[in-house]
Design an enzyme around this catalytic site. Structure first.
Site: not given
Ligand code: GFB
Length: 314
Positions: A108-110, A137, A141, A180
């Protein structure tokens, strides 16, 4: 990969594994091996060992993983580190032990540092602090990448690591609390439209930037890399473009056809400010993503609507 080869897709019910399975089937691979998690618990070393002992696997796509959005990562850090380290360690070790020809490990890119220069090339790995919301996580990875490298070095295996950017598409998780951002916003905008709600709430400030890749593009890249890439260095897979979460929300709002407002919940985390992948390596090999974001969102929204219709008649 020969069309007759025995190919194991670990995690075939998930977003990534199901896309790889569809791609393999459409390309005419005839000998694909799959197991549900109730048939084979990849966290169980003995079960994994017996599976590889019995199945004569030639190639492995290691797409089984415990995954989730920013809140799930933050809420269940123990499961994210334990499940991932156990699953990947068992599969990588058994692949070596039973002579698998090639294994593709999905990261993952994280894994890259929170404040890495953008776009992030593969060599920024382990040059700085990780983003705290998904550190367990990411550590799992990174351990997987290092394990592939160590086995290649000591045992001469052919194990490669692929680092996709944020993914979306069919078979994604649409649960509000654990998903996500892209599937979460499809669901939120859809439900707000259907229920005539005045606004949709988005987590954080809406300012972080994310790069989003349709999972069918990733599956295409995985088959391409299985045939065209050998090496210890992880290889990035993305689109080369990112956008702000508030811009993404605007696109999803448009595709869904919702006409209300957007509000921001500042009690929810933003996570990493930006994580755009440098695509030079895979581009040099000749691979580019094909599915544009708006088209990909439309495809995913259609899939979501079909799923809802199917569930209504069950
Ligand atoms: O997709 P996401 O949960 O993962 O959140 P990450 C991306 C951005 O979208 C964050 C915002 O800044 C969230 O605060 N966001 C806005 C939301 N509204 C929402 C919502 O309703 N739901 C969610 N989920 N986010 C994950 C990692 O990070 O990405 C994992 O935790 C993994 O480890 C994955 O790498 C690909 O991009 O922040």
């Amino acid at each position: 990969m020969e069309k007759q080869a025995r190919i194991y897709v670990a995690g075939h019910r998930g977003l990534v594994g199901s896309a790889i399975l569809r791609k393999l089937q459409s390309e005419g691979y005839e000998n694909i091996v799959i197991r549900t998690s109730s048939e084979l618990d990849l966290r169980n070393q003995q079960q994994v060992d017996e599976f590889f002992y019995n199945e004569n696997i030639d190639y492995v796509f290691l797409a089984a993983a415990k995954v989730g959005g920013i809140l799930a990562n933050n809420t269940y850090p123990a499961e994210f580190i334990y499940d991932n380290i156990m699953m990947q360690s068992n599969v990588i070790h058994a692949a070596y032990k039973y002579g698998v020809k090639k294994l593709l490990f999905l990261g993952s890119s994280c894994i890259y540092p929170k404040h890495a220069p953008q776009p992030m090339s593969e060599d920024v790995l382990l040059t700085g602090e990780l983003e705290p919301t998904n550190e367990p996580y990411a550590i799992a990875k990174i351990a997987g990448i290092k394990m592939c490298q160590a086995y290649n070095r000591q045992y001469g295996t052919n194990f490669i690591s692929v680092m996709p950017t944020n993914l979306y598409g069919p078979n994604d998780n649409f649960e509000i609390e654990t998903s996500h951002v892209l599937p979460a916003l499809i669901r939120k905008f859809h439900e707000a439209k259907v229920n005539n709600e005045p606004y949709v709430t988005i987590w954080g400030t809406g300012k972080p930037r994310r790069e989003l890749l349709h999972v069918d593009d990733l599956a295409d890249a995985c088959l391409f890399l299985m045939d065209n890439y050998e090496g210890d260095e992880p290889i990035n897979v993305g689109t080369g473009e990112d956008l702000q979460i508030k811009e993404l929300a605007g696109l999803i709002k448009k595709v869904v056809g919702y006409e209300g407002d957007v509000q921001y919940d500042l009690n929810k985390p933003d996570g990493t400010p930006r994580k755009l992948l440098d695509m030079s390596c895979i581009n040099k090999l000749g691979w580019y993503s094909k599915i544009g974001l708006e088209k990909g969102i439309k495809m995913t929204y259609d899939w979501y609507l079909d799923l809802k219709n199917d569930n209504m008649f069950e």
